[in-house]
Design an enzyme around this catalytic site. Structure first.
Site, PDB file in Angstrom:
ATOM      1  N   HIS A  94      65.409 -42.702 -11.802  1.00 42.80           N
ATOM      2  CA  HIS A  94      66.166 -41.708 -12.568  1.00 42.80           C
ATOM      3  C   HIS A  94      65.310 -41.096 -13.675  1.00 42.80           C
ATOM      4  CE1 HIS A  94      69.602 -39.475 -13.968  1.00 42.80           C
ATOM      5  NE2 HIS A  94      69.181 -39.762 -15.196  1.00 42.80           N
ATOM      6  N   ASP A 109      64.708 -37.169 -14.281  1.00 43.10           N
ATOM      7  CA  ASP A 109      64.809 -36.480 -15.572  1.00 43.10           C
ATOM      8  C   ASP A 109      63.519 -35.717 -15.884  1.00 43.10           C
ATOM      9  OD1 ASP A 109      67.386 -37.250 -16.234  1.00 43.10           O
ATOM     10  OD2 ASP A 109      66.765 -38.886 -17.568  1.00 43.10           O
ATOM     11  N   HIS A 158      69.369 -32.619 -14.986  1.00 42.02           N
ATOM     12  CA  HIS A 158      69.635 -32.934 -13.585  1.00 42.02           C
ATOM     13  C   HIS A 158      69.704 -31.658 -12.744  1.00 42.02           C
ATOM     14  CE1 HIS A 158      71.761 -36.838 -15.146  1.00 42.02           C
ATOM     15  NE2 HIS A 158      70.458 -36.808 -15.394  1.00 42.02           N
ATOM     16  N   HIS A 170      63.306 -37.493 -22.989  1.00 43.21           N
ATOM     17  CA  HIS A 170      63.391 -36.035 -23.092  1.00 43.21           C
ATOM     18  C   HIS A 170      62.554 -35.476 -24.248  1.00 43.21           C
ATOM     19  CE1 HIS A 170      66.461 -36.271 -20.069  1.00 43.21           C
ATOM     20  NE2 HIS A 170      67.228 -37.012 -20.830  1.00 43.21           N
TER      21      HIS A 170
END
Length: 300
Positions: free
Chosen positions: A237, A241, A78, A264
């Site tokens: 969101h 990311d 973030h 991720h």
């Protein structure tokens, strides 16, 4: 010349670690030309500096974690997202724990803090990574890919078969710029399933998680009283990311990014594939900021 950026002054803040539940001190410190983004653990003696480098990501379960000499800085995505959005090239991020504070679960508070530090130009050209050919990473049915594009476009699709996730709001596209990121992406919060919370806490994860810093989802839908900030907050969101994860390549990317159910780990795998193939990209600069296909907030 389109120049590199850092902050004018140090900005300090504190918050709670999402996974540790502990108070974390955070300082944004101006840094010199061509130094990149560096995390500095100030709670160890001597302090350890860990560059924001895709090749130093060792753990990518639930969040992106940089590891160097067994010292970790976690939940960086973030902050990295906010730094990327403002076009900041050089910065030291001092942190007093093994993870960054979660704040409200979005990048919005970090955007605000960085703007308090004031942006300043540095006497060196801003560098971009321009993707020259298609490159794709895949894990099971999840995919992430770059293709050449004049700008930075992110297309993201999530796929949750759940009452909280309306089908029409599981895909989103943004053409990245500071303005679009700040107004349409930065406030999108992280989310989690209430049924997973006990398991996570039993494994010393999500100890600081609450409805103050995440969207909680139960069997029926969103449990936060205020509901969602956007109809498609979940996929926004994921874009937030990705912006942070992808900035770990070292410079802003000029390309189209397409992702299906990526997270991720897969985002990082894609960056490693780019690094492994020097013919897939080139470093470019712009003599005139107006020639750059990505727009950033102006510097007064």
């Amino acid at each position: 010349m389109f120049k590199q950026r850092t902050l004018k002054r140090i900005v300090r803040a504190s918050g709670i670690g999402l996974h540790s539940g502990q108070k974390v001190m955070l300082n944004f410190v101006p840094h010199t030309v061509d130094s990149g983004i560096v995390f500095r653990r100030i709670d160890v003696n001597p302090p350890i500096e860990i560059p924001a480098d895709a090749m130093l990501i060792q753990e990518a379960f639930m969040c992106s974690n940089l590891v160097r000499e067994d010292i970790k800085v976690g939940t960086i995505e973030h902050v990295m997202s906010a730094i990327a959005a403002l076009g900041i090239d050089n910065l030291i991020v001092e942190v007093s724990a093994s993870e960054l504070p979660i704040m409200d679960g979005s990048a919005g508070p970090f955007i605000y803090l960085l703007m308090q530090g004031g942006l300043i130009e540095q006497d060196a050209p801003k560098k971009f990574i321009k993707i020259l050919k298609p490159i794709e990473a895949q894990i099971a049915d999840k995919t992430a890919a770059f293709t050449p594009h004049e700008g930075f476009q992110l297309n993201f699709t999530i796929d949750f078969d759940h009452p909280a996730f309306a089908k029409e709001y599981q895909s989103a596209t943004i053409d990245f710029s500071t303005e679009i990121f700040v107004y349409e992406v930065s406030d999108a919060r992280t989310f989690g399933f209430m049924k997973d919370l006990d398991f996570l806490k039993a494994n010393n994860l999500a100890l600081g998680a609450s409805l103050e810093n995440a969207i909680g989802v139960d069997d029926n839908g969103v449990v936060n009283e205020e509901g969602l900030r956007y109809n498609d907050e979940f996929v926004r969101h994921k874009i937030l990311d990705a912006v942070g994860d992808l900035y770990l390549l070292g410079h802003q990317i000029i390309a189209k990014f397409d992702a299906y159910k990526s997270g991720h780990a897969l985002n990082n795998q894609l960056l490693r594939q780019v690094k492994d193939d020097p013919s897939s990209y080139e470093i470019v600069t712009f003599d005139d900021a107006n020639e750059c296909p990505i727009s950033y907030v102006g510097i007064a």
